[in-house]
Write a protein that holds these residues in place. Structure first.
Motif, PDB file in Angstrom:
ATOM      1  N   ARG A 142     -28.921   7.541   4.919  1.00  0.00           N
ATOM      2  CA  ARG A 142     -27.864   6.573   5.264  1.00  0.00           C
ATOM      3  C   ARG A 142     -28.298   5.696   6.438  1.00  0.00           C
ATOM      4  N   VAL A 143     -28.888   6.317   7.483  1.00  0.00           N
ATOM      5  CA  VAL A 143     -29.334   5.536   8.637  1.00  0.00           C
ATOM      6  C   VAL A 143     -30.393   4.525   8.201  1.00  0.00           C
ATOM      7  N   ALA A 144     -31.359   4.971   7.387  1.00  0.00           N
ATOM      8  CA  ALA A 144     -32.419   4.063   6.930  1.00  0.00           C
ATOM      9  C   ALA A 144     -31.836   2.941   6.082  1.00  0.00           C
ATOM     10  N   ALA A 145     -30.924   3.304   5.162  1.00  0.00           N
ATOM     11  CA  ALA A 145     -30.341   2.292   4.275  1.00  0.00           C
ATOM     12  C   ALA A 145     -29.637   1.212   5.081  1.00  0.00           C
ATOM     13  N   ARG A 146     -28.972   1.616   6.169  1.00  0.00           N
ATOM     14  CA  ARG A 146     -28.253   0.636   6.980  1.00  0.00           C
ATOM     15  C   ARG A 146     -29.207  -0.117   7.911  1.00  0.00           C
ATOM     16  N   PHE A 147     -30.033   0.642   8.624  1.00  0.00           N
ATOM     17  CA  PHE A 147     -30.902   0.007   9.619  1.00  0.00           C
ATOM     18  C   PHE A 147     -31.810  -1.029   8.965  1.00  0.00           C
ATOM     19  N   THR A 190     -23.532  12.062  13.725  1.00  0.00           N
ATOM     20  CA  THR A 190     -22.553  11.859  14.800  1.00  0.00           C
ATOM     21  C   THR A 190     -22.240  10.392  15.121  1.00  0.00           C
ATOM     22  N   VAL A 191     -23.127   9.464  14.802  1.00  0.00           N
ATOM     23  CA  VAL A 191     -22.893   8.043  15.150  1.00  0.00           C
ATOM     24  C   VAL A 191     -22.853   7.165  13.900  1.00  0.00           C
ATOM     25  N   CYS A 192     -23.910   7.238  13.107  1.00  0.00           N
ATOM     26  CA  CYS A 192     -23.984   6.395  11.904  1.00  0.00           C
ATOM     27  C   CYS A 192     -23.344   7.174  10.741  1.00  0.00           C
ATOM     28  N   THR A 193     -22.071   7.494  10.919  1.00  0.00           N
ATOM     29  CA  THR A 193     -21.381   8.394   9.982  1.00  0.00           C
ATOM     30  C   THR A 193     -20.979   7.640   8.704  1.00  0.00           C
ATOM     31  N   ALA A 196     -17.160   5.823   9.323  1.00  0.00           N
ATOM     32  CA  ALA A 196     -16.796   5.132  10.567  1.00  0.00           C
ATOM     33  C   ALA A 196     -17.977   5.068  11.536  1.00  0.00           C
ATOM     34  N   PRO A 197     -19.015   4.312  11.187  1.00  0.00           N
ATOM     35  CA  PRO A 197     -20.172   4.220  12.088  1.00  0.00           C
ATOM     36  C   PRO A 197     -19.773   3.602  13.422  1.00  0.00           C
ATOM     37  N   ARG A 198     -20.294   4.192  14.503  1.00  0.00           N
ATOM     38  CA  ARG A 198     -19.963   3.700  15.842  1.00  0.00           C
ATOM     39  C   ARG A 198     -21.161   2.913  16.382  1.00  0.00           C
ATOM     40  N   CYS A 199     -21.303   1.710  15.878  1.00  0.00           N
ATOM     41  CA  CYS A 199     -22.492   0.912  16.195  1.00  0.00           C
ATOM     42  C   CYS A 199     -22.571   0.613  17.692  1.00  0.00           C
ATOM     43  N   GLY A 200     -21.414   0.558  18.370  1.00  0.00           N
ATOM     44  CA  GLY A 200     -21.416   0.299  19.808  1.00  0.00           C
ATOM     45  C   GLY A 200     -22.082   1.413  20.594  1.00  0.00           C
ATOM     46  N   ASN A 201     -22.187   2.618  20.018  1.00  0.00           N
ATOM     47  CA  ASN A 201     -22.815   3.751  20.709  1.00  0.00           C
ATOM     48  C   ASN A 201     -24.199   4.070  20.152  1.00  0.00           C
ATOM     49  N   CYS A 202     -24.730   3.190  19.336  1.00  0.00           N
ATOM     50  CA  CYS A 202     -25.981   3.507  18.638  1.00  0.00           C
ATOM     51  C   CYS A 202     -27.197   3.056  19.454  1.00  0.00           C
ATOM     52  N   PRO A 203     -28.141   3.962  19.666  1.00  0.00           N
ATOM     53  CA  PRO A 203     -29.299   3.616  20.506  1.00  0.00           C
ATOM     54  C   PRO A 203     -30.259   2.620  19.848  1.00  0.00           C
ATOM     55  N   ILE A 204     -30.122   2.410  18.534  1.00  0.00           N
ATOM     56  CA  ILE A 204     -31.054   1.487  17.870  1.00  0.00           C
ATOM     57  C   ILE A 204     -30.315   0.268  17.289  1.00  0.00           C
ATOM     58  N   ALA A 205     -29.104   0.040  17.781  1.00  0.00           N
ATOM     59  CA  ALA A 205     -28.288  -1.063  17.244  1.00  0.00           C
ATOM     60  C   ALA A 205     -29.007  -2.404  17.371  1.00  0.00           C
ATOM     61  N   ALA A 206     -29.801  -2.571  18.427  1.00  0.00           N
ATOM     62  CA  ALA A 206     -30.452  -3.866  18.659  1.00  0.00           C
ATOM     63  C   ALA A 206     -31.400  -4.252  17.530  1.00  0.00           C
ATOM     64  N   GLY A 207     -31.872  -3.246  16.764  1.00  0.00           N
ATOM     65  CA  GLY A 207     -32.804  -3.575  15.679  1.00  0.00           C
ATOM     66  C   GLY A 207     -32.185  -3.433  14.306  1.00  0.00           C
ATOM     67  N   CYS A 208     -30.889  -3.109  14.253  1.00  0.00           N
ATOM     68  CA  CYS A 208     -30.263  -2.782  12.964  1.00  0.00           C
ATOM     69  C   CYS A 208     -29.981  -4.033  12.133  1.00  0.00           C
ATOM     70  N   ALA A 209     -30.380  -3.996  10.870  1.00  0.00           N
ATOM     71  CA  ALA A 209     -30.229  -5.159   9.990  1.00  0.00           C
ATOM     72  C   ALA A 209     -28.907  -5.155   9.219  1.00  0.00           C
ATOM     73  N   GLU A 212     -22.968  -5.355   7.437  1.00  0.00           N
ATOM     74  CA  GLU A 212     -21.783  -4.565   7.088  1.00  0.00           C
ATOM     75  C   GLU A 212     -22.231  -3.146   6.786  1.00  0.00           C
ATOM     76  N   PRO A 213     -22.271  -2.289   7.807  1.00  0.00           N
ATOM     77  CA  PRO A 213     -22.806  -0.935   7.627  1.00  0.00           C
ATOM     78  C   PRO A 213     -22.173  -0.191   6.445  1.00  0.00           C
ATOM     79  N   LEU A 214     -20.852  -0.388   6.250  1.00  0.00           N
ATOM     80  CA  LEU A 214     -20.181   0.400   5.203  1.00  0.00           C
ATOM     81  C   LEU A 214     -20.636   0.013   3.795  1.00  0.00           C
TER      82      LEU A 214
HETATM   83  S1  SF4 Z   1     -26.156   0.015  14.440  1.00  0.00           S
HETATM   84 FE1  SF4 Z   1     -24.549   0.969  13.243  1.00  0.00          FE
HETATM   85  S2  SF4 Z   1     -25.197   0.825  11.125  1.00  0.00           S
HETATM   86 FE2  SF4 Z   1     -26.984   0.389  12.378  1.00  0.00          FE
HETATM   87  S3  SF4 Z   1     -28.010   2.381  12.538  1.00  0.00           S
HETATM   88 FE3  SF4 Z   1     -26.674   2.175  14.320  1.00  0.00          FE
HETATM   89  S4  SF4 Z   1     -24.720   3.147  13.737  1.00  0.00           S
HETATM   90 FE4  SF4 Z   1     -25.906   2.798  11.866  1.00  0.00          FE
END
Ligand code: SF4
Length: 321
Positions: A142-147, A190-193, A196-209, A212-214
């Protein structure tokens, strides 16, 4: 975009600060990691913890497990479900002890043991042996599919391959492969659930593509559920029951009241029914109490490993006693 080295560092820093304290993380002993990984397949972390603690108290090492009787192993597994995992774990422990007692020293050795597949061998080899083998479970996919905004379905083999390639690229920069693998699984848990993904708390959000995570990954193709109605005979005397050990079916080796055909039953009275779901089947299990049973062959239900359905039927019978 973040480069792989930066991503790896962010994930490792995040994991060091946020990792959940779990009993199998206290040390990286291969046997302990192995047991935890088998228990965690298809079972939630919170549910596994008490089983794991009890298991380790009774079977602290591979020798103790190999020496145990299969019935006891299954009984101690009862409640975790998917009993094939327990049987394979037991068989593998026996195989290890028969070969001298040393646990495998690399991923290939683990992969050769019964019940240890791609995922489990990578998890044990990376966590307990420091091998840079990428783990791919539902969380990592799931993390890979979203990131990477892959637009692939959750059950598409291409997603598995892409997640593995991504993990391998990150592992090239990880001094501790087990921690990197666990950071990805933990991030997914715990974060990229899922909902309800919590992108604001994600350590790799800056590189996430993922815009629409869902919408990632795409839903898997659904396997339809089948509805089944089965009848069971409840014969009881003094808290002991007529039980039979299943040879085939969903839970071979486990015990439950005998299944019966209505037309063949004499001197019974309806007791009620329970619902049970197992691998794409929704079962309505109807229970019929045998009247005037002589108690020959009665078994104490606490002394044998009951199937999940068996436990529900006995609980129903106990309520109706
Ligand atoms: S930014 Fe959001 S969608 Fe992207 S990896 Fe982090 S939690 Fe998942």
């Amino acid at each position: 975009m973040l480069d792989s080295a930066t991503l790896t560092r962010r994930l490792l820093d995040w994991f060091a600060a946020r990792r959940r304290e779990l009993p199998w993380r206290r040390d990286a002993d291969p046997y302990r990691v192995w047991v935890s990984e088998i228990m965690l397949q298809q079972t939630r972390v919170e549910a596994v913890v008490p089983f794991y603690e009890r298991w380790m108290a009774r079977f602290p090492d591979v020798t103790a497990l190999a020496a145990a009787d299969e019935q006891e192993v299954l009984r101690r597994w009862a409640g975790l479900g998917y009993y094939r995992r327990a049987r394979m774990l037991h068989a593998a422990a026996k195989e290890v002890v028969a070969a001298g007692g040393a646990l495998p020293a690399d991923r290939a050795g683990w992969r050769a043991l019964p019940g240890v597949g791609e995922y489990t061998s990578a998890a044990i080899a990376s966590i307990a042996l420091g091998e840079p083998a990428a783990v791919v479970d539902g969380n990592v996919k799931r993390v890979a599919a979203r990131f990477l905004a892959l637009g692939l379905a959750a059950d598409d083999r291409k997603l598995h391959q892409a997640a593995e390639a991504w993990g391998t690229a990150l592992l090239a920069h990880a001094p501790s492969p087990g921690d990197l693998n666990q950071s990805l699984m933990e991030l997914g848990a715990t974060v990229c659930t899922p909902r309800a993904p919590r992108c604001g708390n994600c350590p790799i959000a800056a590189g996430c593509a993922a815009e629409e995570p869902l919408s990632h990954p795409l839903p898997p193709k659904k396997t339809p559920w089948k509805e089944l109605q089965l009848d069971f005979l409840i014969a009881e005397k003094g808290g002991r029951y007529l039980l039979e050990q299943k040879r085939t079916g969903w839970t071979p080796g486990m015990w439950e009241p005998p299944g019966v055909r209505l037309g063949r039953m004499v001197s019974t009275t309806p007791l009620g029914s329970v619902r049970h779901t197992i691998t794409h089947h929704k079962i309505e299990a109807r229970a019929f109490r045998q009247l005037d049973w002589d108690g020959v062959g009665a078994v104490d239900p606490a002394a044998v490993p009951l199937s999940g359905l068996g436990r529900k039927l006995i609980a129903l019978a106990e309520r109706g006693r």
